[in-house]
Design a protein around this motif. Sequence first.
Motif, short mmCIF file in Angstrom:
data_model
loop_
_atom_site.label_atom_id
_atom_site.label_comp_id
_atom_site.label_asym_id
_atom_site.label_seq_id
_atom_site.Cartn_x
_atom_site.Cartn_y
_atom_site.Cartn_z
N ALA A 280 0.78 -1.21 0.07
CA ALA A 280 -0.13 -0.22 -0.21
C ALA A 280 1.02 1.27 0.06
O ALA A 280 0.59 2.16 -0.66
CB ALA A 280 -0.96 0.00 1.14
N LYS A 281 1.96 1.27 0.65
CA LYS A 281 2.65 2.39 0.84
C LYS A 281 3.41 2.67 -0.50
O LYS A 281 3.64 3.88 -1.16
CB LYS A 281 3.88 2.26 1.90
N GLU A 282 3.82 1.37 -0.91
CA GLU A 282 4.52 1.52 -2.34
C GLU A 282 3.62 2.13 -3.55
O GLU A 282 4.00 2.95 -4.63
CB GLU A 282 5.02 0.24 -2.70
N GLU A 283 2.39 1.65 -3.56
CA GLU A 283 1.44 2.13 -4.36
C GLU A 283 1.20 3.70 -4.28
O GLU A 283 0.98 4.36 -5.53
CB GLU A 283 0.08 1.41 -4.12
N LEU B 101 16.09 2.08 -4.07
CA LEU B 101 15.23 2.66 -2.82
C LEU B 101 14.29 1.36 -2.53
O LEU B 101 13.69 0.87 -3.16
CB LEU B 101 14.69 3.91 -3.50
N ALA B 102 14.48 1.40 -1.13
CA ALA B 102 13.34 0.61 -0.48
C ALA B 102 12.68 1.18 0.44
O ALA B 102 13.35 1.94 1.17
CB ALA B 102 14.22 -0.80 -0.40
N MET B 103 11.42 0.64 0.75
CA MET B 103 10.73 1.03 2.07
C MET B 103 10.07 -0.17 2.66
O MET B 103 9.71 -1.01 2.29
CB MET B 103 9.70 2.20 1.39
N GLY B 104 10.04 0.16 4.12
CA GLY B 104 9.35 -0.88 4.72
C GLY B 104 9.45 -0.47 6.24
O GLY B 104 9.51 0.72 6.47
N TYR C 120 7.24 12.33 6.67
CA TYR C 120 5.73 12.42 6.81
C TYR C 120 5.23 11.05 7.75
O TYR C 120 3.87 11.19 8.06
CB TYR C 120 5.13 12.62 5.53
N ASN C 121 5.75 10.08 7.69
CA ASN C 121 5.27 8.97 8.22
C ASN C 121 6.39 8.18 9.19
O ASN C 121 7.05 7.40 8.39
CB ASN C 121 4.52 7.96 7.22
#
Length: 281
Positions: free
Chosen positions: A128-131, A164-167, A194-195
């Motif tokens: 969802a965050k990547e979307e 770049l990666a997020m999690g 922001y989060n």
Amino acid sequence: MNRTEKHLFVSDLDGTLLNDNARVSTTTARIISDLSHEGALISFATARTPATVDVLLAHTFTTIPAIVMTGAAMWNRIYRRYDNIQFIEADLAAIAIDACRSAGLQPFIYTLGKANILHVYHSGTPTAKEEKFIYDRRGLPLKKFHINEPAGDGTEFESTILILAMGCVDAIFSLADSLRHYEGLSISAYKDSYNHSTGLIEILGQNVSKASAVLHLKELTGADRLTVFGDNLNDLPMMAIADVSVATANAVEQVKEAADIVIGSNNDDSVAKFIRDSLSS
């Protein structure tokens, strides 16, 4: 304006120059544009790419290049071209991509193609965050996303600039620790401005950072004095090499502790006002 020395001002964007709506306010745009028209040396150092930088700064006039992708390149806003590009070696890109996937993360792989177009590859089904990340950046003239397209091990990409990666924060910082011993990689890991429940890792080429890019920009402009502004962990390198380092009131504690000066928040046009007051003193 004090013209006895050439003073370079470099501000981070998210959480620093941009307000909580991720926008440059009308007041900030006017102050920086007016000062730049008068000859002030003002620029930006951001993890963002030119695709979003151009949109965010559409009403903010500056005369010198912006530092993009955490120092992996500079973006000449006047001539709309990349300068000083720092690529990741293909074998190290493959190692980094594999490490991300082993940690349960699907990275975004940024490669530079023809006509200054960034091609961003992402395999698997986005979270969802990547979307949201993709949605906010899709359709921009300088960037093209390739979602659910085979990304392989990275060796087929001749021009990889950024991975770049997020999690979750713990997974991101653990991955960063595991990659830092590779000499040819530069790693930047921090919480999203922001989060704070989301962690971000930027994997870059050797010796790439906001600090190295800021020093290059200082040399290009012939500046005698350097003031930088930041709010997050990836701003610490450039703060360490500045004559004056400034943190916004909303900055993370490590950044405020490292700063020479703490000003108002990113919602109060604090950076622009500080630059204006510095130049008028």
